[in-house]
Design an enzyme around this catalytic site. Structure first.
Site: not given
Lengths: 241, 241
Positions: B34, B61, B74, B86-87
């Site tokens: 990801c 999940k 993720v 949150e990226s």
């Protein structure tokens, strides 16, 4: 009152570039009905710093404006020879620059949670644009009102205190308010109720937030919002309504 | 090496929840392929803090994972009883929490410019997803390769120093690298060259960035990227490839 020019007429193609703002003062390039630019406008108002608003004609942009924003969009903030753009960046920039009066909390965890809350609340943004499209085209009305209801249900559930930011209005409230305000503008035209008793906490929040002095002094009255929205839907936005 | 579990098998529905990470250590809920989660992984690696990676099966999940992330996505970061998701939020959170080794510059103006640069570079994100769709459906190939070329032209122009963040790799490089890496993975499969001499500065940057120790130690080799991308395009993602 430290903000001037909120209702100044737009500058457009052919209009000369204004001279640089005086040292220590801020200039916001704005469009009176743009929800994104309004985020920066509210933040500047809440900061209480001397600010001049310059409104830009977004269909016939002044040539020099592309020196301020590479895409010619609003908002752009100019001060002391510097320019910062984007409604998601300007508020945090102002908090970093003027930390004595900050709205985004400085504790790392609380700050992260505020940003995440804003992101979750941002379901109202596409719901608003869906509604807006109803003015021109009533198809899929039920679906669009359904999306709005879902977004407002989510907001109602996320509103755990008097304000989204807590017991006092702050970062989250200032950045999300413009979208709720536009839902209000469109509600009459598109035929639904907002604020509504179906979402009592949101209704109470919306009223309290719209009456905060830092917001009330810079926003547009309902009737002007109506007129602008209609002119925009007709393809001839009246920026100076 | 302070990061463990980078290549651990995914946890899925029915698998028990791992016990909380030890005080002062970090756990990243991840999926090896990801790009969004990889942003947080690279940041943790660069910070050099003790980190355990827990990979999550995103099609099945684990029930308990929704306590970590309300949507079950993720990345999610867990440490000392706190969870941040949150990226776009985790990297700045880590910089705020661990300021002695920060990558997002602390000067307000420089920080704002780094965020704006990342936003401009993010044209590569939809260009990548367009390419990815080519694996299943070769229609509109020219258009999608054209979009990629435009995005890479933009990146080439925006790369003014050795790294996007300046003379040293930093916030912008760490957050955008995963998308260039995936363009590289897809390039062979979809039949185009990346990195390429058409974008010499980007090509040099990509090589230098992929060889940084903090990145090299956590990323997946090209052949695994290939295999995963193919399995994903077939609708049966092999998370443990």
């Amino acid at each position: 009152m430290t903000i001037t020019g909120v209702n100044s007429n737009v500058l457009k193609k052919g209009d000369p570039e204004p001279s640089a703002p005086a040292a220590g003062t801020y200039r916001l390039y704005n469009m009176r009905f743009c929800p994104w630019a309004e985020r920066a406008l509210i933040y500047l108002s809440a900061k209480g710093v001397p600010t001049e608003v310059v409104n830009i004609h977004l269909m016939e942009k002044p040539e020099w404006y592309f020196k301020k924003h590479y895409q010619g969009k609003v908002p752009a903030l100019e001060h002391d020879g510097r320019i910062v753009i984007e409604s998601g960046v300007i508020p945090e920039y102002l908090d970093d620059l003027l930390p004595e009066n900050r709205f985004l909390l400085s504790d790392p965890y609380e700050k992260a949670q505020q940003k995440l809350l804003l992101e979750r609340l941002s379901v109202v943004v596409p719901a608003f644009y869906g509604l807006f499209s109803l003015i021109k085209d009533a198809s899929a009305k039920e679906e669009k009102l359904g999306n709005l209801k879902k977004a407002l249900d989510e907001a109602e559930q996320l509103l755990q205190h008097e304000f989204f930011s807590g017991s006092k209005a702050g970062y989250v409230d200032f950045l999300i308010f413009p979208f709720f305000e536009r839902i209000w503008w469109v509600s009459d035209i598109a035929g639904f109720a907002f604020p509504s008793p179906d979402h009592p906490k949101v209704a109470k929040w919306f009223k309290a937030t719209s009456e905060l002095p830092e917001i009330a002094r810079v926003i547009q009255p309902l009737e002007k919002g109506h007129l602008f929205i209609k002119s925009y839907a007709d393809g001839k936005p009246d920026y100076d309504v």
